[in-house]
Motif scaffolding. Structure first.
Motif, mmCIF file in Angstrom:
data_model
loop_
_atom_site.group_PDB
_atom_site.id
_atom_site.type_symbol
_atom_site.label_atom_id
_atom_site.label_comp_id
_atom_site.label_asym_id
_atom_site.label_seq_id
_atom_site.Cartn_x
_atom_site.Cartn_y
_atom_site.Cartn_z
ATOM 1 N N LEU A 154 -3.746 6.342 -9.706
ATOM 2 C CA LEU A 154 -3.606 5.288 -8.701
ATOM 3 C C LEU A 154 -3.744 3.905 -9.324
ATOM 4 C CD1 LEU A 154 -3.142 4.446 -5.809
ATOM 5 C CD2 LEU A 154 -5.602 4.704 -5.409
ATOM 6 N N PHE A 166 1.036 4.169 -2.908
ATOM 7 C CA PHE A 166 0.797 5.582 -2.631
ATOM 8 C C PHE A 166 2.002 6.437 -3.002
ATOM 9 C CE2 PHE A 166 -2.557 4.759 0.897
ATOM 10 C CZ PHE A 166 -3.487 4.446 -0.077
ATOM 11 N N ARG A 200 0.840 -1.197 0.000
ATOM 12 C CA ARG A 200 0.000 0.000 0.000
ATOM 13 C C ARG A 200 0.876 1.248 0.000
ATOM 14 N NH1 ARG A 200 -1.400 3.415 3.749
ATOM 15 N NH2 ARG A 200 -0.725 2.113 5.480
ATOM 16 N N LEU A 210 -6.276 -3.447 -3.182
ATOM 17 C CA LEU A 210 -5.924 -2.021 -3.165
ATOM 18 C C LEU A 210 -6.893 -1.207 -4.022
ATOM 19 C CD1 LEU A 210 -2.025 -2.107 -3.454
ATOM 20 C CD2 LEU A 210 -3.350 -1.088 -1.582
ATOM 21 N N ARG A 224 -10.316 -0.921 -2.317
ATOM 22 C CA ARG A 224 -10.317 -0.065 -1.119
ATOM 23 C C ARG A 224 -10.085 1.401 -1.441
ATOM 24 N NH1 ARG A 224 -7.609 -0.784 4.740
ATOM 25 N NH2 ARG A 224 -8.590 1.072 5.569
ATOM 26 N N TYR A 225 -9.214 1.682 -2.409
ATOM 27 C CA TYR A 225 -8.808 3.069 -2.631
ATOM 28 C C TYR A 225 -9.279 3.657 -3.957
ATOM 29 C CZ TYR A 225 -6.025 2.057 1.439
ATOM 30 O OH TYR A 225 -5.641 1.682 2.697
#
Length: 135
Positions: free
Chosen positions: A78, A14, A10, A107, A110-111
């Motif tokens: 992302l 990021f 993660r 990932l 979730r994001y």
């Protein structure tokens, strides 16, 4: 306590997102991440982030070839970096493709969004099948 591999991935995603978006240098991005998250950036995270960035053109070519009707340039920042990270991991041979795909889909769910997760799953599955990586 050492960070989990999941949290290290993660962090790498990021940091890559910020590198891609802001074009900052890794040292500054690591410092900002550590300050904002009150945790050190692990050697694994650094190795993965820098490896992905160094090989991003090659990784983007594989993603573009597998993403029918899409290109990495058109993808959200992302999602693009989640894909790059997963392909890099699959090609590295340290984890099975199924693990890299599952982590990337998690990932994205979730994001990003469920649609992004489906896109990530489809692209990575195709790369795993066509390249025979991560087995």
């Amino acid at each position: 306590m050492a960070p989990s591999r999941r949290s290290e991935r993660r962090a790498a995603a990021f940091i890559l997102y910020q590198r891609d978006l802001l074009d900052g240098q890794f040292d500054h991005l690591y410092e900002a991440y550590e300050r904002d998250n009150a945790e050190a950036v692990s050697p694994f995270t650094r190795r993965e982030a820098e490896g992905v960035w160094e090989r991003r053109e090659e990784l983007d070519e594989a993603i573009d070839a597998a993403a029918q009707g899409w290109s990495t340039e058109r993808m959200a920042v992302l999602e693009r970096n989640i894909l790059r990270l997963a392909v890099h991991e699959m090609r590295g041979g340290e984890v099975p493709a199924a693990v890299a795909i599952d982590e990337a889909v998690s990932l994205a769910k979730r994001y990003a969004s469920p649609e992004a997760a489906a896109l990530v799953n489809g692209i990575l599955g195709k790369i795993a099948r066509t390249e025979g990586v991560g087995r």
